[in-house]
Design a protein around this motif. Structure first.
Motif, PDB file in Angstrom:
ATOM      1  N   CYS A 280      65.382  -3.465   9.750  1.00  5.20           N
ATOM      2  CA  CYS A 280      65.042  -3.848   8.453  1.00  5.20           C
ATOM      3  C   CYS A 280      64.616  -5.550   8.301  1.00  5.20           C
ATOM      4  CB  CYS A 280      65.690  -3.242   7.153  1.00  5.20           C
ATOM      5  SG  CYS A 280      65.808  -1.564   7.116  1.00  5.20           S
TER       6      CYS A 280
ATOM      7  N   GLY B  33      70.023   1.543   2.544  1.00  5.44           N
ATOM      8  CA  GLY B  33      70.947   1.074   1.478  1.00  5.44           C
ATOM      9  C   GLY B  33      71.402   2.437   0.811  1.00  5.44           C
ATOM     10  N   TYR B  34      70.914   3.623   0.551  1.00 10.11           N
ATOM     11  CA  TYR B  34      71.521   4.682  -0.062  1.00 10.11           C
ATOM     12  C   TYR B  34      72.662   5.123   0.917  1.00 10.11           C
ATOM     13  CZ  TYR B  34      72.311   9.556  -1.129  1.00 10.11           C
ATOM     14  OH  TYR B  34      73.097  10.688  -1.419  1.00 10.11           O
TER      15      TYR B  34
ATOM     16  N   LEU C  71      64.221   0.819   3.788  1.00 12.49           N
ATOM     17  CA  LEU C  71      65.210  -0.165   3.270  1.00 12.49           C
ATOM     18  C   LEU C  71      65.987   0.572   2.132  1.00 12.49           C
ATOM     19  CD1 LEU C  71      63.301  -3.512   2.787  1.00 12.49           C
ATOM     20  CD2 LEU C  71      65.260  -3.338   3.852  1.00 12.49           C
ATOM     21  N   SER C  72      65.433   1.478   1.389  1.00 13.93           N
ATOM     22  CA  SER C  72      66.084   2.106   0.179  1.00 13.93           C
ATOM     23  C   SER C  72      66.978   3.368   1.032  1.00 13.93           C
ATOM     24  CB  SER C  72      64.936   2.739  -0.820  1.00 13.93           C
ATOM     25  OG  SER C  72      64.261   3.677  -0.323  1.00 13.93           O
TER      26      SER C  72
ATOM     27  N   PRO D 183      69.545  -1.506   9.841  1.00 11.87           N
ATOM     28  CA  PRO D 183      69.533  -2.792   9.025  1.00 11.87           C
ATOM     29  C   PRO D 183      68.894  -3.952  10.049  1.00 11.87           C
ATOM     30  CG  PRO D 183      71.724  -1.681   8.506  1.00 11.87           C
ATOM     31  CD  PRO D 183      70.899  -0.947   9.863  1.00 11.87           C
TER      32      PRO D 183
ATOM     33  N   TRP E  27      74.376   3.723   3.098  1.00 12.42           N
ATOM     34  CA  TRP E  27      75.575   2.597   3.095  1.00 12.42           C
ATOM     35  C   TRP E  27      76.316   2.983   1.755  1.00 12.42           C
ATOM     36  CZ3 TRP E  27      78.672   0.009   5.957  1.00 12.42           C
ATOM     37  CH2 TRP E  27      78.099  -0.409   7.186  1.00 12.42           C
TER      38      TRP E  27
END
Length: 762
Positions: free
Chosen positions: A119, A173-174, A169-170, A116, A176
């Motif tokens: 990112c 995010g997934y 990013l995706s 992160p 997490w």
């Protein structure tokens, strides 16, 4: 536009993941789709990286005599942003690619807690990165005008970078969301976990560090070493480092699980490949064929990741036998330009390349990612090398025919010199005689281009290199033998210590000189004994149970290969026990080997004597080993000299003895300490009738004194006449243990034996 690309990347990732969740009704956790996205991210990163990367920083921004830290230029912060994004993007792309295929708590923490941060940096520094790295550095073109240029690589790199950032990013995010919903967030709870996470993060970043970073921050003249190419102390220190590095990796990883080892090696090999490619772009490969990475050590940077990811064994053994040796020679005789500049991009790139080419294949075998090679695989590697040699020679001739040499005068060099087959680097290092061989040339013209061969030099080069490859085979074999011996010694020492602890626990405070089973008396006992050799998948003996008491002459029967010698060698301690236990008079043969062996006398089927000694000297030597007193040994030796009729030869050298006399000396040596258990493995083979009678009488007398005589033989008649009980073994399984008298009530022993083993020795 670049932000639209990021949004598109995020959308593509989210749509794929949602589709995966909808399709996977059985909750397979969308592993298949995660792998697809991981591969897609890796491909986008590769396209962007090889289309236009920031390796020009040190050439464009930093003056040759100043560093960025000491002499910051206006707008240099964009260069720093570009370098950081280039560095972090390589690290994040490799981590996410590995995350799709490997499971590791430390890897999970790196993805959830470290990525992160990347990112955020990638979005914050986006414009600076594009303006510096994608556009022609400080041309005054804004990032929004990138699509107005006519350079296809600018457009491709920008789109790929936007999609790459969006997918990153995706995916983060997934991971997490998945960790939160499953309540499986890998929090760092202990100091050890924190240290491991910090170490993993530092190593992951270090492996992806651009090779120009020292020059960028400190300047190309931060340190010079004019003799780094000579075999001086400084050069030797670098070579020593190359040898030490694989040992550090090996000892750090050898106790890890196999998947964790493969994860670490895959990450480092992929990162090393891209670090090497910092000076490689698609445009350069198309416009400058002489820059193609065909040189032998360059190929290793691509072959090792391929072998690891796709399990390409034959290709791996090529790099194992050929690349390792080539990298070692290159480090001993470096050929880079500007050698006096230690921090220069070319210098660091050279050593990084050859370090990896040298130790990565060795590590893969040492850490058991690939099996140790056989001679067949060595032959395959030589065939592969022959194909590579012909290809490299062809490319040398072709490209040097179309491209003029560089430099002038003494500095004149061929446009390319793949594997040193065309230039003079090797001959300059070897000496004048090599130059004379090199001078033999064969040339031909096609149009305005001249193509040239050095047939004698190039043929000799091939022969010598193949010969050195054969030497490497023997060196590897020697190394394997040494490693096996050290490993075996380590395991034995470890087992001895564990056995000592187990013995102390079992004895419950009693002396180690006492038997573990203090009520055993004179007895040999096998308890669920099994033996399997390391080279075989099958058991030589399986779950054998046997009990022999004092005063017995016990016959041990079975066909060849049944497991008789295996059991006997395990009793006397020649080979370790796989499962179960063996006790001699209550002493455990594995946990109390010295005490157990002191009670055993052994006559092997193939004796080995010190033939320069006399018979008496040899027996006294054995008596010294067992600590037999002078009085006892003298009495026993004289007794057996008379029994075996050796009065006239006992003081002659053993080399003058007949086979039967040597067998008698072996028996006397086995009895000099009056063992409680006397084991004879085919003792009557080759003896005359008189000697056979003497040995049988000796066996009867020893058993009559309350001792055990354990007698293995194929001579059924002798077993039937002198043995009290027998056991029959076949294919590692004990079929029967029975009194000879009970067998004779049914049928003769020979008939019974043949019936039990199914007529195998009829």
């Amino acid at each position: 536009m670049q932000y639209l690309c990021i949004v598109a990347g995020i959308a593509a990732g989210v749509i794929t993941l949602i589709a995966g969740e909808k399709i996977n009704k059985d909750r397979l956790k969308t592993e298949k789709y995660i792998k697809v996205l991981s591969i897609a991210l890796f491909c986008l990163f590769s396209i962007r990286f090889l289309t236009y990367n920031s390796h020009v920083i040190d050439l464009t921004l930093v003056p040759k005599s100043f560093s960025y830290l000491l002499y910051p230029l206006q707008g240099a912060e964009k260069a720093v942003q570009a370098m950081l994004i280039e560095w972090f993007s390589l690290c994040s792309a490799m981590l996410l690619a590995c995350k799709g295929f490997f499971k590791s708590k430390t890897l999970d923490r790196l993805v959830l807690f470290a990525l992160p941060v990347y990112c955020v940096i990638s979005v914050a520094f986006l414009n600076g990165f594009i303006e510096f790295s994608v556009l022609d550095s400080f041309k005054g073109i804004s990032a929004s005008e990138v699509f107005k240029t006519d350079k296809w690589e600018n457009i491709a790199a920008t789109i790929a970078y936007g999609l790459e950032s969006g997918l990153t990013l995706s995916l983060v995010g997934y991971y997490w969301i998945k960790a939160i919903t499953e309540k499986d967030i890998p929090l760092i709870k202990t100091l050890k976990e924190a240290g491991l996470f910090a170490l993993a993060l530092v190593l992951a970043l270090a492996a992806a560090l651009p090779n120009y970073w020292i020059q960028f921050f400190f300047g190309v003249n931060a340190y010079t070493c004019n003799n780094i190419k000579d075999f001086t102390l400084f050069h030797r220190l670098i070579i020593y480092g190359a040898i030490i590095v694989p040992f550090i990796f090996y000892f750090a990883l050898k106790k890890q699980q196999k998947d964790v080892i493969r994860l670490v090696l895959t990450y480092f090999s992929l990162a090393a490949m891209f670090v090497y490619c910092y000076t490689v772009t698609f445009t350069k490969l198309v416009t400058e064929p002489t820059s193609w990475p065909i040189h032998l050590c360059n190929t290793a940077m691509f072959l090792v990741p391929l072998c690891l990811v796709f399990r390409m064994q034959k290709l791996f053994y090529f790099t194992y036998f050929i690349n390792v040796f080539g990298a070692l020679l290159a480090m001993l005789m470096p050929n880079y330009d500007g050698a006096q500049r230690l921090v220069a991009d070319a210098t660091i790139r050279f050593w990084y390349n050859h370090y990896c080419a040298f130790f990565m294949p060795l590590l893969l075998v040492a850490l058991k990612q690939f099996d140790r090679p056989t001679i067949k695989q060595f032959k395959y590697s030589i065939i592969g090398f022959s194909m590579y040699f012909v290809f490299a020679l062809f490319m040398n001739v072709l490209l040097n025919g179309f491209y003029p040499p560089t430099g002038t005068g003494a500095d004149k060099k061929p446009a390319c010199d793949y594997f040193f087959l065309y230039g003079t680097h090797i001959v300059d290092t070897v000496g004048e005689w090599a130059k004379r061989i090199y001078s033999v040339r064969l040339s031909f013209d096609i149009g305005t281009h001249t193509f040239e061969l050095r047939p004698v030099y190039q043929s000799l080069f091939f022969v010598v290199y193949v010969g050195m490859g054969l030497v490497m085979w023997f060196i590897y074999e020697l190394g394997f033998s040494v490693a096996d011996a050290c490993g075996d010694l380590y395991r034995r020492n470890k087992k001895i210590k564990l056995d000592e602890l187990a013995l102390q626990s079992a004895l419950a405070g009693r002396s180690i000189e006492e038997p573990m089973n203090k009520d055993a008396g004179i007895k040999l006992e096998l308890k669920h004994f099994s033996k399997k050799y390391s080279t075989s998948k099958n058991y030589a003996v399986r779950d054998a149970n046997l009990e022999v008491r004092g005063g017995e002459i016990f016959g041990f029967l079975g066909p060849n290969g049944a497991g008789k010698s295996t059991i006997i060698k395990s009793i006397v301690g020649i080979q370790p026990i796989t499962e179960g236990s063996i006790e001699v008079c209550g002493f455990d043969c594995e946990k109390q080997p010295v005490q157990a062996k002191s009670l055993i006398g052994y006559v092997p089927d193939h004796y080995a004597l010190y033939e320069k000694l006399t018979g008496r000297q040899y027996i006294n030597y054995v008596a010294d080993i067992y600590g037999v007193s002078q009085e006892d040994r003298t009495a026993r030796i004289e007794k057996h000299i008379v029994m075996f009729e050796l009065q006239g030869s006992i003081d002659n050298p053993i080399k003058t003895y007949s086979h039967g006399m040597k067998q008698k000396i072996t028996i006397m040596a086995a009895l000099v300490h009056n063992p409680k258990l006397w084991i004879l493995d085919e003792p009557l083979t080759g003896l005359d009738p008189n000697s056979i009678y003497q040995v049988k009488e000796c066996m009867k007398q020893h058993a009559a004194e309350g001792n055990i005589v354990f007698f293995s033989s194929h001579i059924i008649d002798v077993v039937e006449r002198i043995c009290d009980r027998i056991t029959i073994i076949k294919k590692g399984n004990i079929l029967v243990t029975k009194d000879v008298k009970d067998i004779e009530k049914e049928c003769p022993l020979e008939e019974y034996y043949l019936k039990m083993i199914g007529g195998e020795e009829k």
